[in-house]
Write an enzyme that holds these catalytic residues in place. Sequence first.
Site, PDB file in Angstrom:
ATOM      1  N   ARG A   1      17.885   6.950   4.296  1.00 31.56           N
ATOM      2  CA  ARG A   1      17.405   7.720   5.452  1.00 31.56           C
ATOM      3  C   ARG A   1      17.421   6.758   6.638  1.00 31.56           C
ATOM      4  O   ARG A   1      16.726   5.748   6.626  1.00 31.56           O
ATOM      5  CB  ARG A   1      15.995   8.261   5.201  1.00 31.56           C
ATOM      6  CG  ARG A   1      15.354   8.810   6.465  1.00 31.56           C
ATOM      7  CD  ARG A   1      14.100   9.606   6.208  1.00 31.56           C
ATOM      8  NE  ARG A   1      14.428  10.906   5.646  1.00 31.56           N
ATOM      9  CZ  ARG A   1      13.581  11.937   5.607  1.00 31.56           C
ATOM     10  NH1 ARG A   1      12.355  11.807   6.074  1.00 31.56           N
ATOM     11  NH2 ARG A   1      13.949  13.083   5.069  1.00 31.56           N
TER      12      ARG A   1
ATOM     13  N   HIS B   1      21.335  16.376   7.543  1.00 35.30           N
ATOM     14  CA  HIS B   1      20.345  16.331   6.446  1.00 35.30           C
ATOM     15  C   HIS B   1      20.893  17.184   5.287  1.00 35.30           C
ATOM     16  O   HIS B   1      20.358  18.244   4.965  1.00 35.30           O
ATOM     17  CB  HIS B   1      19.009  16.879   6.957  1.00 35.30           C
ATOM     18  CG  HIS B   1      17.834  16.529   6.096  1.00 35.30           C
ATOM     19  ND1 HIS B   1      17.939  15.778   4.949  1.00 35.30           N
ATOM     20  CD2 HIS B   1      16.506  16.832   6.235  1.00 35.30           C
ATOM     21  CE1 HIS B   1      16.730  15.638   4.414  1.00 35.30           C
ATOM     22  NE2 HIS B   1      15.851  16.264   5.168  1.00 35.30           N
TER      23      HIS B   1
ATOM     24  N   GLN C   1      18.755  18.607   2.334  1.00 35.15           N
ATOM     25  CA  GLN C   1      17.851  19.696   2.708  1.00 35.15           C
ATOM     26  C   GLN C   1      18.563  21.046   2.592  1.00 35.15           C
ATOM     27  O   GLN C   1      18.024  22.004   2.026  1.00 35.15           O
ATOM     28  CB  GLN C   1      17.374  19.486   4.152  1.00 35.15           C
ATOM     29  CG  GLN C   1      16.383  20.538   4.608  1.00 35.15           C
ATOM     30  CD  GLN C   1      15.091  20.467   3.831  1.00 35.15           C
ATOM     31  OE1 GLN C   1      14.475  19.417   3.771  1.00 35.15           O
ATOM     32  NE2 GLN C   1      14.670  21.561   3.229  1.00 35.15           N
TER      33      GLN C   1
ATOM     34  N   ASP D   1      12.923  24.288  12.890  1.00 28.10           N
ATOM     35  CA  ASP D   1      12.498  22.915  12.568  1.00 28.10           C
ATOM     36  C   ASP D   1      11.701  22.406  13.768  1.00 28.10           C
ATOM     37  O   ASP D   1      11.689  23.051  14.836  1.00 28.10           O
ATOM     38  CB  ASP D   1      13.764  22.052  12.314  1.00 28.10           C
ATOM     39  CG  ASP D   1      13.458  20.654  11.805  1.00 28.10           C
ATOM     40  OD1 ASP D   1      12.297  20.379  11.437  1.00 28.10           O
ATOM     41  OD2 ASP D   1      14.389  19.825  11.781  1.00 28.10           O
TER      42      ASP D   1
ATOM     43  N   CYS E   1      12.221  23.180   6.860  1.00 29.10           N
ATOM     44  CA  CYS E   1      12.389  22.010   5.988  1.00 29.10           C
ATOM     45  C   CYS E   1      11.095  21.238   5.780  1.00 29.10           C
ATOM     46  O   CYS E   1      10.966  20.511   4.797  1.00 29.10           O
ATOM     47  CB  CYS E   1      13.477  21.095   6.540  1.00 29.10           C
ATOM     48  SG  CYS E   1      13.077  20.386   8.148  1.00 29.10           S
TER      49      CYS E   1
ATOM     50  N   ARG F   1      13.995  20.766  -3.499  1.00 24.95           N
ATOM     51  CA  ARG F   1      14.590  19.452  -3.197  1.00 24.95           C
ATOM     52  C   ARG F   1      14.706  18.653  -4.498  1.00 24.95           C
ATOM     53  O   ARG F   1      15.696  17.985  -4.745  1.00 24.95           O
ATOM     54  CB  ARG F   1      13.706  18.685  -2.195  1.00 24.95           C
ATOM     55  CG  ARG F   1      13.639  19.265  -0.792  1.00 24.95           C
ATOM     56  CD  ARG F   1      14.929  19.100  -0.026  1.00 24.95           C
ATOM     57  NE  ARG F   1      15.383  17.723   0.064  1.00 24.95           N
ATOM     58  CZ  ARG F   1      14.939  16.814   0.949  1.00 24.95           C
ATOM     59  NH1 ARG F   1      14.071  17.165   1.867  1.00 24.95           N
ATOM     60  NH2 ARG F   1      15.420  15.572   0.947  1.00 24.95           N
TER      61      ARG F   1
HETATM   62  N1  NVA Z   1      14.704  17.264  12.141  1.00 23.56           N
HETATM   63  C1  NVA Z   1      13.612  16.563  11.493  1.00 23.56           C
HETATM   64  C2  NVA Z   1      13.648  16.822  10.027  1.00 23.56           C
HETATM   65  C3  NVA Z   1      12.561  16.137   9.249  1.00 23.56           C
HETATM   66  C4  NVA Z   1      12.680  16.374   7.774  1.00 23.56           C
HETATM   67  C5  NVA Z   1      13.708  15.084  11.818  1.00 23.56           C
HETATM   68  O1  NVA Z   1      14.822  14.550  11.804  1.00 23.56           O
HETATM   69  O2  NVA Z   1      12.670  14.468  12.075  1.00 23.56           O
HETATM   70  N1   CP Z   2      12.162  17.884   4.688  1.00 24.81           N
HETATM   71  C1   CP Z   2      12.090  16.556   4.553  1.00 24.81           C
HETATM   72  O1   CP Z   2      13.094  15.854   4.486  1.00 24.81           O
HETATM   73  O2   CP Z   2      10.822  16.062   4.462  1.00 24.81           O
HETATM   74  P1   CP Z   2      10.371  14.538   4.508  1.00 24.81           P
HETATM   75  O3   CP Z   2      10.595  14.039   5.910  1.00 24.81           O
HETATM   76  O4   CP Z   2       8.923  14.563   4.131  1.00 24.81           O
HETATM   77  O5   CP Z   2      11.201  13.744   3.528  1.00 24.81           O
END
Ligand code: NVA
Ligand code: CP
Length: 306
Positions: free
Chosen positions: A104, A131, A134, A220, A260, A288
């Site tokens: 990540r 992502h 997801q 989101d 998500c 997930r």
């Molecule tokens: N769009 C959000 C998703 C978090 C799971 C982010 O990137 O923070």
């Molecule tokens: N949806 C998702 O990826 O959640 P986290 O940021 O908690 O991993």
Amino acid sequence: MRVKHFLQFKDLTREEFEYLFQRTRWIKEKFKRYEPYHPLFDRTLVMIFEKASTRTRLSFEAGMHQLGGSAIYLNTRDSQLGRGEPVEDAAQVISRMSDLVMIRTFEQAIIERFAAYSRVPVINGLTNEYHPCQILADIYTFIEHRGSIQGKTVAWIGDSNNVCNTWLQAAEVLDFNVHVSTPPGYEVEPERAGLYGHAHYEEFEDPMEAARGADLVTTDVWTSMGFEAENEERMRAFADWQVDVEMMKVAAKDALFMHCLPAHRGEEVAAEVIDGPQSVVWDEAENRLHTQKALMEYLLLGKVQA
Ligand code: NVA
Ligand code: CP
């Protein structure tokens, strides 16, 4: 042999996704019957987090243990990754000591560079652009509740972020439509989204029009991780892009709601919607785990017979 990675949704074909959905179902059912299944005995997953996570860390770590392997958590704060070691060097070392890597991070370019030097499969656990894990879980959840997503309409309300881009890629791979509504200045950037064309999505100025008749309404956070400096400006720009009860009323009668997570009630979604009867967000989060178990098994062992 070329190593298979999952860096963005279109890295896998429709036929591979069909296999993964069928495999997820088998793995999930077995897990629910408390039957041990350890195809990844002795395998090690390394998880590298440059951003916060609850679901992604938990689902990968628990999933790897449930498959008989082990998972190691690294973050930028207390590894050499945060002190300027080149990504290429880290990839060479980490991939000599493990069987699978999940990352990540910020720019997609970072994970692409890592993958180019990795001896083992690399999975995108979220980047600024995508992502894919997801949306793998989201589509599996849709299938569980409503059957095939082919030909269906998904309404995306809000920011054209990593999750939105991945829905758009998925629409091209799995042949469904996305109706997108973003505030002015936050529109989809087709190249950044990695799209082949414009055939599978339509943009709407009015979020109500995007939601009209949709089989699934999803959104989101207004401010994604890494974009915190823009938060105040985004709060103002996105104020009319909330999924509320009125919006769910114009969607198809049996429309689902997904997010998500983590969610901000009263911002991108009204509490009545996310906590209401059309919401499947808890199934979505749970899936997930199951979908990523199928993914990890596939990347390491290929197709296996049930
Ligand atoms: N769009 C959000 C998703 C978090 C799971 C982010 O990137 O923070
Ligand atoms: N949806 C998702 O990826 O959640 P986290 O940021 O908690 O991993």
